[in-house]
Scaffold this active site. Structure first.
Site, PDB file in Angstrom:
ATOM      1  CB  CYS A 106     -41.540  26.184  16.108  1.00  0.00           C
ATOM      2  SG  CYS A 106     -42.389  24.790  15.133  1.00  0.00           S
ATOM      3  CB  SER A 109     -62.166  21.751  10.255  1.00  0.00           C
ATOM      4  OG  SER A 109     -62.216  21.414  11.732  1.00  0.00           O
TER       5      SER A 109
END
Length: 573
Positions: free
Chosen positions: A181, A476
Site C-alpha cells: 500500500c 497485546s
C-alpha cells in the site's frame, strides 16, 4: 440514601477524630471543608486520568462526577491521581518495558495514598490496560469497601466505509513495508482510526479487564461497556459514588466478593469473549492480593470448558460499542449462567449475587454480537493454555478467529523484539518457521514487553497465518495469529526457551494444549552447560527494582507475597 456512620470504627478516625487530630483537621479546613463534612467517612476516589493517551482523558471528569454520589450518600470524597503507561504509545520500543511494571506502581501508589490518608472506602477509575488490574489489585490489597469503574472504550474509526481500530494502523505498517500500500494510505488511516476519547475498542486488554470487573463483581452491572463519550458514563460514576457508601454501611469488602469461584467466573468471561491473553497474567496477580491460589494452570483449566461466544475484534467482527448495544457483559453472562457455566452465588458490589443481578437481564435474540452457548462460535477456547518441554511453567495463546490450531516448524531465534521486528520489516522471515523472541520476560526484559508491533507487521505482510511466534514476553490483547506468550520459565531464569537454536523443531498443538521443543535431552543438557545468564541494560532505577522482585508469569508476575503473608489488613487498622 444517606447513612449515619460511627467514625470511631473507621480508618479515617486516625486523621479526623479527637483533640490530638486538630493539626490534621486544620488541613481539611484549609481546603474548605466544614466540621460536619470532616465528621463524615472519607472516600478515596483514585483516577488514572492524564493526557498521555485518549484512554485516560475523561477519567478525571468521571471521578469528579463520582463526588456527587459520595456526597449524596453521606461520604466525603477525596480525589487523587496515579500514573499510567499507555501500551499503544509505549509499543514497539524500549518504553514498553515500563508497561507491566506500571501495574505494580499503580497498585502501590493507590495503596500508599489510602494508607497515608486513612480513607474508609475507595472508588477507582481506569482506562488503559495495566491501570485496570492495578486498581483492582489495590482494592483487594486494602480491602476497604470499593468499586471499580472503567472509563469506557473509544468509538470505532471509519476508513474506506468500514470500522477500524488502532490495530488496523499497526497492521498497515506491515502492509506498507511489504510494498502492498502507498504511504498516503498509512497517513489517511492513522488520522481517522481513533476518533476521540476512550480505550482501544476491540476485545483487547482494557476491554477484557473491564469485562472481568463486572464478571468478578467489583463493578456495577452493565457499567463498563458504555463508550467513553456516552452521557451514561456520568450516571455510572455518580451511581458508583452512591453505592460505595452502601457497601461501607454493610461492610461489604472486595475480598468478600472475590472468592475463588468469582475468579473462575472471571476466567470464564476472558475465554468466552476471546479476550486478551493478559487476562491470565492479571487474574493470578489479583488472586495473590486475596491470598487465593489461582495461577495460569487454574485459568487454563477454566478455558478448556468455555465456549467462545462473543464475536469481537481482533478475532471477530465487532467492537466494544457493539457489545454495549447488544446488552453488555451481563447479556453474555446470562447465556453462560443459564447453561451452568457461572457460579451464581458470588456476591457483587450491588450487595446482590451474580444470579440475582442476571435475573434482571432478558436475553436479546436479535443482537448479532453474543452467541447463545448452545450455538457458539466454537465449542471451546477463545484463549488456550499450553504446557510442554518448551514451557514447563506454561504458556498461553489466543485462538479466537484462528483457522489453524497446530503448527510445527524450525525455530528462528531472536534475543530481543527489535531484532525480530527488523527481520520482519526486511522480509527476512521464511514461511513455516517459528519465530522465538526471548529475554523479554518479567525479569529478563525487564518488564515483559508486548509484541504487537511485530505481530501486526506480520499480519500486514500476509504472514500472520504462515508463521508462529513464541516469546517469554507478552502479546497485546490486539494480537492475532499463532502467537504464544508467557513461556516459562523465562530465558533469564535459564528456561528451555534460553536453549533454543536456529533450526530446532518446535511443535505446537493448541487443541491438545501442548508446546514442545523436539531436541534430545542430551543435546539440551550440553547446551545448558554453556549457557550464561545475561545482564540487561537496566541496572538502576524502577526497572532494576522491578527485576529484583518480580516473580514468574504463571503466578501473575507479582512483586510481593500477597495476602498469605499479611499480619494485618489495612481496612482493620
Amino acid at each position: 440514601m444517606s447513612h449515619t456512620f460511627d467514625k470511631s470504627k473507621l480508618p479515617s478516625r486516625h486523621v479526623s477524630v479527637g483533640p490530638e487530630r486538630a493539626p490534621h483537621r486544620s488541613y481539611y479546613y484549609a481546603m474548605g471543608l466544614t466540621e460536619e463534612e470532616i465528621a463524615r467517612p472519607f472516600v478515596g476516589i483514585a483516577s488514572a486520568g492524564n493526557d498521555s493517551a485518549p484512554c485516560n482523558t475523561t477519567l478525571d471528569l468521571q471521578a469528579d462526577w463520582c463526588r456527587q454520589g459520595v456526597n449524596e450518600a453521606g461520604g466525603m470524597p477525596r480525589r487523587f491521581n496515579t500514573i499510567t503507561v499507555t501500551d499503544g504509545i509505549a509499543m514497539g520500543h524500549q518504553g514498553m518495558k515500563s508497561s507491566l511494571a506500571s501495574r505494580e506502581v499503580i497498585a502501590d501508589s493507590v495503596e500508599l495514598s489510602v494508607r497515608g490518608h486513612c480513607y474508609d472506602a475507595l472508588v477507582t477509575f481506569a482506562g488503559c490496560d495495566k491501570s485496570l488490574p492495578g486498581m483492582m489489585m489495590a482494592m483487594l490489597r486494602l480491602n476497604v469497601p470499593s468499586i471499580f469503574v472503567y472509563g469506557g472504550s473509544i468509538l470505532p474509526g471509519r476508513f474506506e466505509d468500514r470500522d477500524v481500530t488502532v490495530v488496523d494502523v499497526f497492521e498497515v505498517v506491515g502492509k506498507y513495508a511489504a510494498g502492498a500500500c502507498p504511504l498516503k494510505d498509512v497517513i489517511a488511516l492513522e488520522k481517522v482510526a481513533c476518533p476521540g476519547h476512550g480505550a482501544c475498542g476491540g476485545q483487547y486488554t482494557a476491554n477484557t479487564m473491564a469485562c472481568v470487573g463486572e464478571a468478578i463483581g467489583l463493578s456495577l452491572p452493565n457499567s463498563n461497556m458504555a463508550p467513553a463519550p456516552y452521557k451514561s458514563r456520568e450516571d455510572v460514576a455518580v451511581a458508583a459514588g452512591r453505592q460505595v457508601m452502601e457497601l461501607l454501611a454493610k461492610n461489604i469488602r472486595p475480598r468478600d466478593i472475590c472468592t475463588r469461584e468469582a475468579f473462575e467466573n472471571a476466567a470464564r468471561i476472558v475465554a468466552a469473549t476471546g479476550g486478551s491473553t493478559n487476562g491470565a497474567l492479571h487474574l493470578p496477580a489479583m488472586a495473590n492480593e486475596c491470598g487465593i491460589d489461582f495461577d495460569l494452570f487454574d485459568v487454563a483449566e477454566i478455558f478448556k470448558s468455555t465456549p467462545y461466544i462473543a464475536d469481537l475484534k481482533p478475532g471477530g467482527k465487532y467492537v466494544a460499542k457493539d457489545m454495549y448495544d447488544a446488552g453488555g457483559i451481563y447479556m453474555l453472562m446470562k447465556t453462560l449462567f443459564d447453561n451452568g457455566l457461572l457460579h451464581g452465588d458470588c456476591l457483587t458490589v450491588t450487595g446482590k449475587t451474580i444470579a440475582e443481578n442476571i435475573e434482571e437481564v432478558t436475553w436479546n435474540p436479535d443482537q448479532k454480537v453474543i452467541y447463545d452457548v448452545k450455538s457458539p462460535i466454537t465449542p471451546t477456547g477463545g484463549v488456550v493454555g499450553l504446557k510442554g518441554t518448551l514451557a514447563p511453567n506454561g504458556a498461553i495463546v489466543k485462538v479466537a478467529g484462528m483457522h489453524r490450531l497446530q503448527f510445527e516448524g524450525p525455530a528462528r531465534v531472536f534475543d530481543c523484539e527489535e531484532d525480530a521486528f527488523a527481520a520482519v520489516e526486511a522480509r527476512d522471515i521464511a514461511e513455516g518457521c517459528v519465530i522465538v523472541i526471548r529475554y523479554e520476560g518479567p525479569k529478563g526484559g525487564p518488564g515483559m514487553r508486548e509484541m504487537l508491533s511485530t505481530t501486526a507487521a506480520l499480519y500486514g505482510q500476509g504472514m500472520g497465518e504462515k508463521v508462529a511466534l513464541i516469546t517469554d514476553g507478552r502479546f497485546s490483547g490486539a494480537t492475532r495469529g499463532f502467537c504464544i506468550g508467557h513461556v516459562g520459565p523465562e530465558a533469564a531464569d535459564g528456561g528451555p526457551i534460553a536453549l533454543v537454536e536456529d533450526g530446532d523443531v518446535i511443535s505446537i498443538d493448541a487443541e491438545a494444549g501442548t508446546i514442545d521443543l523436539k531436541v534430545a535431552d542430551a543435546v539440551l543438557a550440553e547446551r545448558r552447560k554453556n549457557w550464561q545468564p545475561r545482564q540487561n541494560d537496566y541496572q538502576a532505577g524502577a526497572l532494576w527494582r522491578y527485576a529484583q522482585n518480580v516473580g514468574p508469569a504463571y503466578k501473575g508476575a507479582v512483586t510481593h507475597p500477597g495476602a498469605k503473608a499479611e499480619t494485618h489488613v489495612y481496612a482493620d487498622i
